[in-house]
Design a protein around this motif. Structure first.
Motif, PDB file in Angstrom:
ATOM      1  N   ARG A 187       0.855  -1.193   0.000  1.00 26.63           N
ATOM      2  CA  ARG A 187       0.000   0.000   0.000  1.00 26.63           C
ATOM      3  C   ARG A 187       0.882   1.230   0.000  1.00 26.63           C
ATOM      4  O   ARG A 187       1.991   1.196   0.516  1.00 26.63           O
ATOM      5  N   HIS A 188       0.344   2.332  -0.562  1.00 32.13           N
ATOM      6  CA  HIS A 188       1.048   3.609  -0.494  1.00 32.13           C
ATOM      7  C   HIS A 188       0.493   4.393   0.688  1.00 32.13           C
ATOM      8  O   HIS A 188      -0.720   4.568   0.797  1.00 32.13           O
ATOM      9  N   VAL A 189       1.371   4.842   1.557  1.00 28.32           N
ATOM     10  CA  VAL A 189       0.904   5.469   2.802  1.00 28.32           C
ATOM     11  C   VAL A 189       1.476   6.875   3.013  1.00 28.32           C
ATOM     12  O   VAL A 189       1.410   7.412   4.108  1.00 28.32           O
ATOM     13  N   GLN A 190       2.041   7.476   1.962  1.00 26.66           N
ATOM     14  CA  GLN A 190       2.650   8.804   2.157  1.00 26.66           C
ATOM     15  C   GLN A 190       1.582   9.834   2.521  1.00 26.66           C
ATOM     16  O   GLN A 190       0.473   9.786   2.007  1.00 26.66           O
ATOM     17  N   PRO A 191       1.941  10.768   3.412  1.00 25.32           N
ATOM     18  CA  PRO A 191       0.978  11.805   3.786  1.00 25.32           C
ATOM     19  C   PRO A 191       0.903  12.912   2.736  1.00 25.32           C
ATOM     20  O   PRO A 191       1.775  13.023   1.870  1.00 25.32           O
ATOM     21  N   ALA A 192      -0.122  13.716   2.845  1.00 20.22           N
ATOM     22  CA  ALA A 192      -0.270  14.938   2.038  1.00 20.22           C
ATOM     23  C   ALA A 192       0.018  14.695   0.568  1.00 20.22           C
ATOM     24  O   ALA A 192       0.702  15.448  -0.103  1.00 20.22           O
ATOM     25  N   THR A 193      -0.528  13.618   0.077  1.00 22.10           N
ATOM     26  CA  THR A 193      -0.247  13.261  -1.295  1.00 22.10           C
ATOM     27  C   THR A 193      -1.055  14.148  -2.246  1.00 22.10           C
ATOM     28  O   THR A 193      -2.061  14.735  -1.865  1.00 22.10           O
ATOM     29  N   ILE A 194      -0.589  14.252  -3.501  1.00 21.86           N
ATOM     30  CA  ILE A 194      -1.338  15.022  -4.494  1.00 21.86           C
ATOM     31  C   ILE A 194      -2.241  14.056  -5.220  1.00 21.86           C
ATOM     32  O   ILE A 194      -1.779  13.211  -5.993  1.00 21.86           O
ATOM     33  N   ARG A 195      -3.532  14.148  -4.974  1.00 25.65           N
ATOM     34  CA  ARG A 195      -4.399  13.151  -5.580  1.00 25.65           C
ATOM     35  C   ARG A 195      -5.793  13.690  -5.853  1.00 25.65           C
ATOM     36  O   ARG A 195      -6.243  14.654  -5.244  1.00 25.65           O
ATOM     37  N   SER A 196      -6.424  13.030  -6.825  1.00 24.66           N
ATOM     38  CA  SER A 196      -7.842  13.253  -7.053  1.00 24.66           C
ATOM     39  C   SER A 196      -8.534  11.987  -6.540  1.00 24.66           C
ATOM     40  O   SER A 196      -7.904  11.149  -5.890  1.00 24.66           O
ATOM     41  N   ASP A 197      -9.791  11.818  -6.861  1.00 25.09           N
ATOM     42  CA  ASP A 197     -10.465  10.606  -6.404  1.00 25.09           C
ATOM     43  C   ASP A 197      -9.854   9.348  -7.015  1.00 25.09           C
ATOM     44  O   ASP A 197      -9.831   8.294  -6.409  1.00 25.09           O
TER      45      ASP A 197
END
Ligand code: FCB
Length: 423
Positions: free
Chosen positions: A297-307
């Motif tokens: 799983r990817h667990v990085q915080p404050a990621t740049i993402r849409s839905d």
């Protein structure tokens, strides 16, 4: 001299389908018409109106903003609307755009294949059709013959791994195959297509540098000392980037690209430069409860993402690291895309300045980086995100076509005019 060499290219990047408008002969045009395929239900439509005449004004704006180069695409379905029929008028339109770029004193980098396929090629199976690689070679040769003296740098294919993932491993993009076998077949075919394109361009456009553009996210173990996280991060990096870099370096496909080592004839070192598209860092955590995502799983915080799409966490360290890594292949490098989804321009100023500093750091560490192209000059049709993800230095209203430079456009202009110093 400062960190950045004289003649460093400072520009922005676009792709044909995302800005031109009216590209109604390719696979994306058809895909966009399928309900649910584009998050916000939008269509590329008139896009940014480049084909109809707005390219020149936007490129003039880029020059006025201090940029000395532009990375753009040519749209295969315009230039070869039917198999083996090339459209003279379409070549003339690109010639006019490229002449305009030159008249502004800007260098050009031209991508031949940036995700879209002509409808006729898609109908045959796209990158799972055995004839596809040769067709790209033929197309490349024709582009070299008709446009070569106007082009500074050629790019054969943009992000083979991303196209293979979006269109062949999943249903995010056309042709939506969602098949592991199609994924591997498409990647292999694209690497062959790159070779064919290089050969075609070498025949018709000799002496022009040719490269391929890779998207290389930075996958790091979420817990640096955890053996499971380390293995998962390594495996993901190898699958997305490492195996392709290895193939470009040695000419050999190895697992997971192919079960046994297999040579792609002509692939080894078949490029004069490499382009790096870099968006972010992913913190990878081993998760035995997640078989569907490869036990990670990817667990990085404050990621740049849409839905639906995750571009990761902006990461100057990752950008430096990937440039230094690619420099081991011994060819000049270009950052061919780097940017952030940010309609409000809240993050972009920092991402931009940190990115330029990261390139400077890579140069200090010995990487031969020759240019930086921000993604993107203008807001544009962001594939399955439609108009809902905004990457432009300049805001575009797709209805009125009004342009409004974001603060980042001026920040970048200062960087460009100062050749990257004092960031
Ligand atoms: C890259 C693509 C480009 C754009 C940016 C945001 O993967 O090459 O066309 O979609 O992402």
């Amino acid at each position: 001299m400062g960190t950045f060499p004289d003649g460093f290219l400072w520009g922005a990047a676009t792709s044909a389908h995302q800005v031109e408008g009216g590209n109604d002969r390719n696979d994306w045009w058809d895909w966009e018409a399928i309900p649910g395929s584009i998050v916000d239900g939008s269509r590329s439509g008139d896009a940014c109106g480049w084909w109809a005449g707005r390219a020149e004004a936007d490129l003039s704006m880029a020059a006025a903003l201090g940029q000395n180069a532009h990375r753009l695409g040519v749209e295969w379905s315009r230039l070869e609307p039917e198999e083996d029929r090339f459209d003279v008028a379409a070549f003339e339109r690109y010639a006019a755009i490229l002449d305009h770029v030159r008249s502004l004193g800007m260098a050009s980098m031209v991508t031949l294949h940036h995700f879209t396929l002509p409808r006729w090629a898609a109908a045959k199976g796209g990158w799972t059709w055995p004839g596809m690689a040769a067709r790209l070679g033929r197309f490349a040769e024709e582009c070299g013959r008709r446009l070569g003296d106007r082009v500074g740098l050629w790019v054969t294919i943009n992000e083979p791994s991303v196209l293979a993932l979006g269109g062949y491993a999943t249903r995010m993009w056309p042709p939506g195959r969602a098949s592991p076998a199609a994924y591997l077949a498409s990647l292999r075919a694209m690497l062959r297509g790159h070779v064919a394109a290089v050969q075609g361009l070498r025949r018709s456009s000799p002496g022009r540098p040719i490269g391929i553009v890779l998207n290389a996210p930075w996958f790091v173990p979420a817990r640096p000392d955890h053996p499971g996280d380390r293995a998962a991060a390594w495996l993901q990096d190898w699958s997305v980037t490492g195996a392709i870099v290895h193939a470009l370096d040695t000419g050999m496909l190895v697992p997971p690209l192919w079960p046994l080592p297999l040579e792609v004839v002509g692939l080894k070192r078949s490029f004069d430069f490499l382009g790096l598209n870099f968006y972010g860092r992913f913190d990878v955590r081993f998760d035995p409860g997640a078989p569907r995502t490869g036990f990670m799983r990817h667990v990085q915080p404050a990621t740049i993402r849409s839905d639906r799409v995750d571009w990761g966490q902006p990461s100057p360290e990752g950008l430096t690291a990937q440039l230094v890594r690619l420099s081991a292949l011994g060819v000049p490098l270009y950052v061919t895309e780097h940017g952030v989804r940010d309609a409000g321009d809240d993050l972009r100023p920092t991402v931009l300045k940190d990115g330029v500093r990261a390139v400077a750091e890579a140069i200090r560490q010995g990487a031969d980086v020759r240019g930086y192209f921000h993604w993107s000059l203008v807001d544009n049709f962001e594939w399955a995100e439609g108009w809902s993800s905004r990457f432009g230095l300049v805001e575009v209203d797709p209805v009125t076509q009004v342009r409004s430079p974001r603060p980042s456009a001026e920040i970048y202009a200062t960087i460009c005019r100062g050749n990257g110093e004092g960031v």
